[in-house]
Write an enzyme that holds these catalytic residues in place. Sequence first.
Site, short mmCIF file in Angstrom:
data_model
loop_
_atom_site.label_atom_id
_atom_site.label_comp_id
_atom_site.label_asym_id
_atom_site.label_seq_id
_atom_site.Cartn_x
_atom_site.Cartn_y
_atom_site.Cartn_z
N TYR A 66 -0.85 7.29 -2.52
CA TYR A 66 -0.92 7.50 -1.07
C TYR A 66 -2.02 8.52 -0.84
CZ TYR A 66 3.65 5.22 -0.36
OH TYR A 66 4.69 4.33 -0.29
N LYS A 78 10.35 1.28 3.85
CA LYS A 78 11.80 1.34 4.02
C LYS A 78 12.42 0.13 4.71
CE LYS A 78 12.61 5.11 1.98
NZ LYS A 78 13.18 4.92 0.64
N TYR A 103 12.51 8.79 -0.94
CA TYR A 103 11.72 7.64 -1.37
C TYR A 103 12.55 6.68 -2.23
CZ TYR A 103 7.40 5.09 -2.22
OH TYR A 103 6.42 4.12 -2.24
C1 PHB Z 1 3.43 -2.54 -0.62
O1 PHB Z 1 3.32 -2.64 -1.87
O2 PHB Z 1 3.26 -3.52 0.11
C2 PHB Z 1 3.78 -1.23 -0.04
C3 PHB Z 1 4.03 -0.16 -0.86
C4 PHB Z 1 4.35 1.06 -0.31
C5 PHB Z 1 4.41 1.22 1.04
C6 PHB Z 1 4.17 0.14 1.88
C7 PHB Z 1 3.86 -1.09 1.35
O3 PHB Z 1 4.68 2.43 1.56
#
Ligand code: PHB
Length: 391
Positions: free
Chosen positions: A201, A297, A385
Site C-alpha cells: 500500500y 473488507k 486487517y
Molecule cells: C485486490 O487484490 O483486489 C485488493 C487487495 C487489497 C485491497 C483491495 C483490493 O485493499
Amino acid sequence: MRTHVGIIGAGPAGLVLAHLLQRAGIESVVLESQTRPYIEERVRAGVLEQGTVDLLNELGLGERMMRQGLMHYGVELRFGGRGHRIDFADLTGGKGVMIYAQHEVIKDLVAARLAAGGEILFEAKDVSVGGFEGERPVIRFTQNGEPMELHCDFIAGCDGFHGVCRGAIPDGVLKAYEREYPFGWLGILAEAPPASHELIYANHERGFALMSMRSPKISRLYLQCEPDEDLNKWPDARIWEEMQKRFATMDGFSLTEGPVIQKGVTGMRSFVVEPMQFGRLFLAGDSAHIVPPTGAKGLNLAVADVRVLASGLKEFYASGKRDLLNKYSEICLRRVWKVQRFSWWMTSLLHKFGADSAFDRRRQLAELDYVTSSRAAMTTLAENYVGLPLE
Ligand code: PHB
Ligand code: APR
C-alpha cells in the site's frame, strides 16, 4: 414454488448463506439476475480475512482455495521512498489473510451448492418482494419470460448495492449514512509476476497505489484516479509509468511489467443503512452497506452478516424463537461500523485528498510514521486487517 428462505443474489452473501442454511438443514432457493458465467468471471477484490478462510474450510468449501490461494502474514506500507512491513502473524497471534479472487470463491460456492442439489435460479428477471411486513413473504420474478412466485418464510436481501430489496422497505424506516470520496481506483490485472511477495500500500505525493496479486504470475494493481476517470486516457504504457513512479523507493525498486489483461475504474464510497431488517426481510452484505476497497473488507463483511443471519434462522427453525433474528441488525451493525471506521481510516491515511493543505499532508506522514513504529498502532492495523473477532 415454496422454500424456507428465499435468497436474492448469488454474491458472497447469498451463496455463503445458502451453504450455512444447508448445514443447518434449512431449505433455501437463490435467485440471481445474471448468468452463471457472468458472476463467475466478474473481477472484484481478493483478500479473505482469517475468519472467512476458516469458515469456508469448516463448510468444506476451501479445498481449491487452500491449494491455489496465497496465504499472507503481513503487508507493506510504503511512503517517503521506503517500505515498512506490518507483521500480522507476530501482532495477532499467528493470523493472516488469504489472497484468492472473489470470483474464484463464487465458482467454488456455486459448484458445491449445485452438486448438493441446491437451487440457484440464474437469469431471474423483474424480481420484486412483498408480504414481508406480515407472515407470508413472496418473491415474484420472471424466468424465460414466464412469471413465477417463490413463497417463503423469510427473504434474505443479498442483492448488492443496486438490488431491489433495500428499496422495497417502506419510506421512513431506514436511515442512510453516506460518504463519497473525491477519487476512484483504476485497477488492472497484468500478466506480470508480482514484484513483492506481499501486498504494498503506497502513499505517494502523486496519489495512492496498491500492488496486489492473483497468483505468482498475475499482478493486480490499483492507482488512485478521478472518480470518473476516462480509461481511454490510460494506455498501458502510461499506467506502468505512473505505477513505477508511485512505488519507487530509495533503493531502486521496480515493478515487473507485462501485458494488461483487464482494466476498470471503481468509485469509492462508505454507506450504511440502519436497521438492516424489516419484518421478514433481512438485508445482508452490499445491499446494506458499502466500504471503500482500501483494506478489502466488502466480501468479509458480507460473510460476517450472513453468519449472524444463519444463527438467527437456525434458532427460529429449532425453537420458534425470534430473539436472535430480532437482534440481527443490532449485532451486525456493531461490526459494520467498526469495519467502516477501519476502511475509512485506511483510505484517509493513504490517499491524496484534493484539498489537502500542507498541514494535512504533514499530519498524514506523521501518522504513517507512527503506525509503522509503534507496536500498539501496528497491532490496531493488523487486528483489523486480518479481521476482528466474530460475536
Ligand atoms: C485486490 O487484490 O483486489 C485488493 C487487495 C487489497 C485491497 C483491495 C483490493 O485493499
Ligand atoms: N435480482 C436478483 N439478483 C440480483 C438483483 C436482483 N434484482 N440485483 C442484484 N442481484 C445480484 C447481483 O447480480 C449479484 O450477483 O445480487 C448479487 C449481489 O452480489 P454482490 O454485489 O457481490 O454483493 P454481496 O454478496 O453483498 O457481496 C459483497 O461483493 O461487490 C462485492 O465489493 C463487494 O466484496 C463485496 C462483496
